[in-house]
Design a protein around this motif. Structure first.
Motif, PDB file in Angstrom:
ATOM      1  N   ARG A  41      19.554 -17.795  54.329  1.00  0.00           N
ATOM      2  CA  ARG A  41      18.721 -16.997  55.198  1.00  0.00           C
ATOM      3  C   ARG A  41      18.617 -17.395  56.780  1.00  0.00           C
ATOM      4  NH1 ARG A  41      13.122 -14.618  52.655  1.00  0.00           N
ATOM      5  NH2 ARG A  41      12.666 -16.869  53.076  1.00  0.00           N
ATOM      6  N   ASP A  42      19.449 -18.436  57.122  1.00  0.00           N
ATOM      7  CA  ASP A  42      19.590 -18.708  58.551  1.00  0.00           C
ATOM      8  C   ASP A  42      21.064 -19.020  58.705  1.00  0.00           C
ATOM      9  OD1 ASP A  42      18.776 -18.688  61.206  1.00  0.00           O
ATOM     10  OD2 ASP A  42      17.777 -20.582  61.007  1.00  0.00           O
ATOM     11  N   VAL A  43      21.930 -18.291  58.412  1.00  0.00           N
ATOM     12  CA  VAL A  43      23.330 -18.761  58.653  1.00  0.00           C
ATOM     13  C   VAL A  43      23.683 -18.501  59.914  1.00  0.00           C
ATOM     14  CG1 VAL A  43      25.805 -18.216  57.928  1.00  0.00           C
ATOM     15  CG2 VAL A  43      24.128 -18.073  56.212  1.00  0.00           C
ATOM     16  N   LYS A  44      24.183 -19.437  60.964  1.00  0.00           N
ATOM     17  CA  LYS A  44      24.414 -19.540  62.360  1.00  0.00           C
ATOM     18  C   LYS A  44      25.189 -20.616  62.680  1.00  0.00           C
ATOM     19  CE  LYS A  44      19.980 -21.518  63.672  1.00  0.00           C
ATOM     20  NZ  LYS A  44      18.736 -21.075  64.727  1.00  0.00           N
ATOM     21  N   ASP A  45      25.954 -20.817  63.925  1.00  0.00           N
ATOM     22  CA  ASP A  45      26.742 -21.766  64.175  1.00  0.00           C
ATOM     23  C   ASP A  45      25.738 -23.021  64.535  1.00  0.00           C
ATOM     24  OD1 ASP A  45      25.139 -21.054  66.415  1.00  0.00           O
ATOM     25  OD2 ASP A  45      26.834 -20.589  67.795  1.00  0.00           O
ATOM     26  N   GLU A  46      24.661 -23.090  64.717  1.00  0.00           N
ATOM     27  CA  GLU A  46      23.907 -24.234  64.708  1.00  0.00           C
ATOM     28  C   GLU A  46      23.543 -24.973  63.568  1.00  0.00           C
ATOM     29  OE1 GLU A  46      20.414 -24.123  67.745  1.00  0.00           O
ATOM     30  OE2 GLU A  46      20.948 -21.691  67.497  1.00  0.00           O
ATOM     31  N   MET A  82      18.324 -37.063  54.356  1.00  0.00           N
ATOM     32  CA  MET A  82      19.627 -36.409  54.149  1.00  0.00           C
ATOM     33  C   MET A  82      20.879 -37.243  54.542  1.00  0.00           C
ATOM     34  SD  MET A  82      17.608 -33.543  53.989  1.00  0.00           S
ATOM     35  CE  MET A  82      19.199 -32.330  53.549  1.00  0.00           C
ATOM     36  N   GLU A  83      21.904 -36.896  53.979  1.00  0.00           N
ATOM     37  CA  GLU A  83      23.198 -37.440  54.112  1.00  0.00           C
ATOM     38  C   GLU A  83      23.272 -37.548  55.736  1.00  0.00           C
ATOM     39  OE1 GLU A  83      26.586 -36.201  52.337  1.00  0.00           O
ATOM     40  OE2 GLU A  83      25.992 -34.006  52.251  1.00  0.00           O
ATOM     41  N   GLN A  84      24.254 -38.308  56.574  1.00  0.00           N
ATOM     42  CA  GLN A  84      24.695 -38.033  57.614  1.00  0.00           C
ATOM     43  C   GLN A  84      26.071 -38.549  57.884  1.00  0.00           C
ATOM     44  OE1 GLN A  84      22.400 -40.559  60.688  1.00  0.00           O
ATOM     45  NE2 GLN A  84      23.089 -38.985  62.300  1.00  0.00           N
ATOM     46  N   PRO A  85      27.096 -37.558  57.668  1.00  0.00           N
ATOM     47  CA  PRO A  85      28.335 -38.069  57.800  1.00  0.00           C
ATOM     48  C   PRO A  85      28.663 -38.396  59.347  1.00  0.00           C
ATOM     49  CG  PRO A  85      28.201 -35.625  57.479  1.00  0.00           C
ATOM     50  CD  PRO A  85      27.016 -36.353  57.162  1.00  0.00           C
ATOM     51  N   PRO A  86      29.668 -39.501  59.528  1.00  0.00           N
ATOM     52  CA  PRO A  86      29.783 -39.739  60.754  1.00  0.00           C
ATOM     53  C   PRO A  86      30.855 -38.786  61.598  1.00  0.00           C
ATOM     54  CG  PRO A  86      31.186 -40.986  59.268  1.00  0.00           C
ATOM     55  CD  PRO A  86      30.289 -40.285  58.631  1.00  0.00           C
ATOM     56  N   GLN A  87      30.612 -38.651  62.920  1.00  0.00           N
ATOM     57  CA  GLN A  87      31.492 -38.054  63.917  1.00  0.00           C
ATOM     58  C   GLN A  87      31.563 -36.539  63.324  1.00  0.00           C
ATOM     59  OE1 GLN A  87      35.455 -39.554  64.504  1.00  0.00           O
ATOM     60  NE2 GLN A  87      34.993 -41.633  63.593  1.00  0.00           N
ATOM     61  N   CYS A  88      30.237 -36.190  63.356  1.00  0.00           N
ATOM     62  CA  CYS A  88      29.714 -34.608  63.132  1.00  0.00           C
ATOM     63  C   CYS A  88      29.170 -34.140  64.352  1.00  0.00           C
ATOM     64  CB  CYS A  88      28.979 -34.649  61.733  1.00  0.00           C
ATOM     65  SG  CYS A  88      30.233 -34.673  60.338  1.00  0.00           S
ATOM     66  N   ARG A  89      29.298 -32.763  64.507  1.00  0.00           N
ATOM     67  CA  ARG A  89      28.596 -32.071  65.711  1.00  0.00           C
ATOM     68  C   ARG A  89      28.370 -30.641  64.914  1.00  0.00           C
ATOM     69  NH1 ARG A  89      31.795 -31.487  70.958  1.00  0.00           N
ATOM     70  NH2 ARG A  89      29.606 -31.407  71.586  1.00  0.00           N
ATOM     71  N   ASP A  90      27.269 -30.087  65.360  1.00  0.00           N
ATOM     72  CA  ASP A  90      27.170 -28.587  64.860  1.00  0.00           C
ATOM     73  C   ASP A  90      27.992 -27.631  65.437  1.00  0.00           C
ATOM     74  OD1 ASP A  90      25.991 -27.290  67.309  1.00  0.00           O
ATOM     75  OD2 ASP A  90      24.012 -28.286  66.581  1.00  0.00           O
ATOM     76  N   LEU A  91      28.387 -26.539  65.072  1.00  0.00           N
ATOM     77  CA  LEU A  91      29.328 -25.651  65.538  1.00  0.00           C
ATOM     78  C   LEU A  91      28.998 -25.116  66.721  1.00  0.00           C
ATOM     79  CD1 LEU A  91      32.099 -24.116  64.975  1.00  0.00           C
ATOM     80  CD2 LEU A  91      30.819 -22.554  63.440  1.00  0.00           C
ATOM     81  N   PHE A  92      27.722 -24.876  67.019  1.00  0.00           N
ATOM     82  CA  PHE A  92      27.338 -24.401  68.343  1.00  0.00           C
ATOM     83  C   PHE A  92      27.978 -25.325  69.478  1.00  0.00           C
ATOM     84  CE2 PHE A  92      24.544 -24.241  71.882  1.00  0.00           C
ATOM     85  CZ  PHE A  92      24.115 -22.962  72.136  1.00  0.00           C
ATOM     86  N   ASP A  93      27.533 -26.600  69.291  1.00  0.00           N
ATOM     87  CA  ASP A  93      27.993 -27.484  70.284  1.00  0.00           C
ATOM     88  C   ASP A  93      29.525 -27.646  70.390  1.00  0.00           C
ATOM     89  OD1 ASP A  93      25.629 -28.138  71.059  1.00  0.00           O
ATOM     90  OD2 ASP A  93      25.529 -29.948  69.755  1.00  0.00           O
ATOM     91  N   PHE A  94      30.167 -27.523  69.218  1.00  0.00           N
ATOM     92  CA  PHE A  94      31.680 -27.363  69.127  1.00  0.00           C
ATOM     93  C   PHE A  94      32.407 -26.239  69.852  1.00  0.00           C
ATOM     94  CE2 PHE A  94      35.664 -26.896  67.158  1.00  0.00           C
ATOM     95  CZ  PHE A  94      36.166 -28.223  66.732  1.00  0.00           C
ATOM     96  N   ILE A  95      31.740 -25.094  69.727  1.00  0.00           N
ATOM     97  CA  ILE A  95      32.205 -23.781  70.494  1.00  0.00           C
ATOM     98  C   ILE A  95      31.794 -23.941  72.010  1.00  0.00           C
ATOM     99  CG2 ILE A  95      32.097 -21.216  70.715  1.00  0.00           C
ATOM    100  CD1 ILE A  95      31.751 -21.246  67.463  1.00  0.00           C
ATOM    101  N   THR A  96      30.643 -24.443  72.136  1.00  0.00           N
ATOM    102  CA  THR A  96      30.212 -24.532  73.504  1.00  0.00           C
ATOM    103  C   THR A  96      31.313 -25.169  74.252  1.00  0.00           C
ATOM    104  OG1 THR A  96      27.759 -24.344  72.957  1.00  0.00           O
ATOM    105  CG2 THR A  96      28.429 -25.166  75.168  1.00  0.00           C
ATOM    106  N   ASP A  97      31.644 -26.501  73.886  1.00  0.00           N
ATOM    107  CA  ASP A  97      32.566 -27.361  74.565  1.00  0.00           C
ATOM    108  C   ASP A  97      33.933 -26.815  74.639  1.00  0.00           C
ATOM    109  OD1 ASP A  97      30.675 -29.115  74.745  1.00  0.00           O
ATOM    110  OD2 ASP A  97      31.334 -30.619  73.455  1.00  0.00           O
ATOM    111  N   ARG A  98      34.446 -26.085  73.484  1.00  0.00           N
ATOM    112  CA  ARG A  98      35.866 -25.866  73.506  1.00  0.00           C
ATOM    113  C   ARG A  98      36.290 -24.293  73.662  1.00  0.00           C
ATOM    114  NH1 ARG A  98      39.062 -29.082  69.527  1.00  0.00           N
ATOM    115  NH2 ARG A  98      37.758 -31.116  69.079  1.00  0.00           N
ATOM    116  N   GLY A  99      34.988 -23.359  73.678  1.00  0.00           N
ATOM    117  CA  GLY A  99      35.144 -22.025  73.931  1.00  0.00           C
ATOM    118  C   GLY A  99      35.678 -21.253  72.723  1.00  0.00           C
TER     119      GLY A  99
END
Length: 313
Positions: free
Chosen positions: A170-175, A124-141
């Protein structure tokens, strides 16, 4: 049951996909073909879906993510033209989306291989400086509504593209939303629970329970777009409140989210529409994009682009 959000990275196994540009779909079997083209690096994620490793393409050094799926982990199989045996449905879905040109908001599969003893390898492609939305929200609230809208609109547009071309995630979520922290662009990842889109109801579900709709909890049946829209409602609540609205089945079937933070009436109205108890009362993806909360945000974004500024992340 999914645990409440935690900053502890060891608390849960997470579905990860990682998000390039050029696409070379290839099904050359065997370890030799893979090792001639790619170098596999360290493990970056694992779970019931398989394992994901970082890596790079030998021809040009392009960073990639390599998803390994054992044959016994495959829940659904598909047939591809020119292939002797069946392949995981995930490969067929990703190839279908690539063949129609792909979409900037959907992760791209660059290559795939079947390797004896290792199962299937999806490059799969792997763009730089990316993180999943779960971690993004966990860090920022909880996210400011402007930023939540920016992510949400891109996600809805990506899923509309996916549906238009005969696929349901069929598995839309922050992760399963990857965020580029430089550009604030997002990509939908991990089609391991996906299926071909159909008008009839589905009677199997391999997604995440706390994002599943009441009709699945109550009658073990659902249709593609109402499922997607319900999950989007959970996702939007998660973004603006910092956590998912429902944990238990009883909360899902009551479909009454409790707001723990101040959220605008327009945003609450859209969430409530997406989380309508009856599937037929939920909006379509097109209706979501024309909701007043979405349209106001779009006008503000256009003004910002004219002045060359981006919302604060």
């Amino acid at each position: 049951m999914l645990e409440k959000r935690s900053a502890d990275p060891n608390l849960e196994d997470k579905r990860r996909g990682v998000g390039g540009s050029d696409v070379v779909l290839c099904s050359d079997p065997g370890k030799e073909a893979f090792t001639l083209r790619y170098r596999c690096g360290p493990l970056i994620g694992s779970g019931g879906f398989g394992s994901v490793f970082s890596g790079h393409r030998l021809s040009d050094g392009l960073p990639v993510a390599i998803k390994q799926i054992s044959r016994d982990q495959v829940q659904q199989w598909a047939r591809l033209p020119g292939e002797l045996g069946p392949v995981p449905m995930e490969i067929a879905l990703l190839q279908r989306l690539c063949e129609v040109g792909g979409h900037g908001g959907v992760i791209r599969m660059l290559d795939w291989f079947e390797v004896e003893g290792r199962g299937f390898l999806l490059v799969m492609e792997q763009p730089p400086q990316c993180r999943d939305l779960f971690d993004f929200i966990t860090d920022r609230g909880a996210l400011p509504e402007r930023l939540a809208l920016r992510f949400f609109r891109q996600t809805v547009e990506a899923l509309r593209f996916v549906h238009t071309h005969g696929v349901v995630h069929r598995d839309v979520k922050d992760e399963n939303i990857l965020v580029d922290t430089r550009t604030l662009e997002v990509k939908v990842i991990d089609f391991g629970s996906g299926a071909l889109l159909k008008d009839a109801a589905y009677d199997e579900f391999e997604g995440t329970r706390v994002y599943s709709p009441p009709e699945w909890v109550q009658s073990r049946s659902y249709r593609a777009e109402p499922l997607t829209v319900w999950s989007l409602g959970v996702l939007l609540f998660d973004m603006v409140c910092g956590d998912i609205p429902f944990e238990r089945d009883q909360e899902i079937v009551e479909a009454t989210p409790f707001y723990t933070r101040r959220v605008s009436k327009e945003c609450q109205a859209l969430i409530g529409w997406c989380l309508s108890l009856r599937p037929e009362d939920r909006p379509s993806l097109e209706q979501i994009l024309t909701h007043p909360w979405m349209e106001v945000g779009e006008e503000e974004d256009e003004e910002e682009e004219e002045h060359g500024s981006l919302p604060s992340a």
